[in-house]
Design a protein around this motif. Sequence first.
Motif, PDB file in Angstrom:
ATOM      1  N   SER A  32     -30.895  81.205  42.697  1.00  0.00           N
ATOM      2  CA  SER A  32     -30.130  81.842  42.901  1.00  0.00           C
ATOM      3  C   SER A  32     -29.546  82.408  44.233  1.00  0.00           C
ATOM      4  O   SER A  32     -28.371  83.059  44.326  1.00  0.00           O
ATOM      5  N   GLU A  33     -30.897  82.711  44.412  1.00  0.00           N
ATOM      6  CA  GLU A  33     -30.025  82.499  46.407  1.00  0.00           C
ATOM      7  C   GLU A  33     -29.964  81.610  47.725  1.00  0.00           C
ATOM      8  O   GLU A  33     -31.089  82.082  48.526  1.00  0.00           O
ATOM      9  N   ASP A  48     -28.562  80.637  50.224  1.00  0.00           N
ATOM     10  CA  ASP A  48     -28.093  81.328  51.421  1.00  0.00           C
ATOM     11  C   ASP A  48     -28.594  82.024  52.386  1.00  0.00           C
ATOM     12  O   ASP A  48     -28.806  82.048  53.609  1.00  0.00           O
ATOM     13  N   THR A  49     -29.554  82.940  52.151  1.00  0.00           N
ATOM     14  CA  THR A  49     -30.984  83.261  52.933  1.00  0.00           C
ATOM     15  C   THR A  49     -31.218  81.897  53.916  1.00  0.00           C
ATOM     16  O   THR A  49     -31.315  81.866  54.765  1.00  0.00           O
TER      17      THR A  49
END
Length: 171
Positions: free
Chosen positions: A144-145, A147-148
């Motif tokens: 889901s994420e 990018d971090t």
Amino acid sequence: MALLFVVGLIVSGVAFTSHRRASEASQLRRQATVLQDYSLQVVAPRNVDEIARITSQALASLFRVPAVVILIVEGKVASVKRTGAAEPDEAELEAARSSLTTGTVLRSGIYPYTASRFDFWPVQTAEGQSAVIGLAFDPDERPSEPDTHVGVVASLLALVLDRQHGRRAAG
């Protein structure tokens, strides 16, 4: 009977939530360890090809998908280091260059690069050599994420590439 059924549902829900949170915590610990190991390994090499190889391996370990680090000098692909079976084709290399030029993340399968299997993140440096990070996520299992974590790796990679450029300029 109804009361026992309701209690059973509540206990099942709590057990499911606890198991899911424990699994997420375990994954976060593993990812933190990979990032910590990467930060220690990436500062030691003396050439950019080795830095790109270490970065590609760290990303593949972090996300458990094929990863590629594309080194770009003056708009041209200088080196491609990959981990996993997916090798970027010419259209994907063009998408990587576009990501670097625009400074934006390009997701796989999005116009105008609909055939691309990779998500690309640009690695902007102050001077010298730039890079693009590519990850070939399975569309059905995309985190889901991402990018971090990719942002952390990209920042470290940019710092190390800048340091390499400084060494070459001083030497």
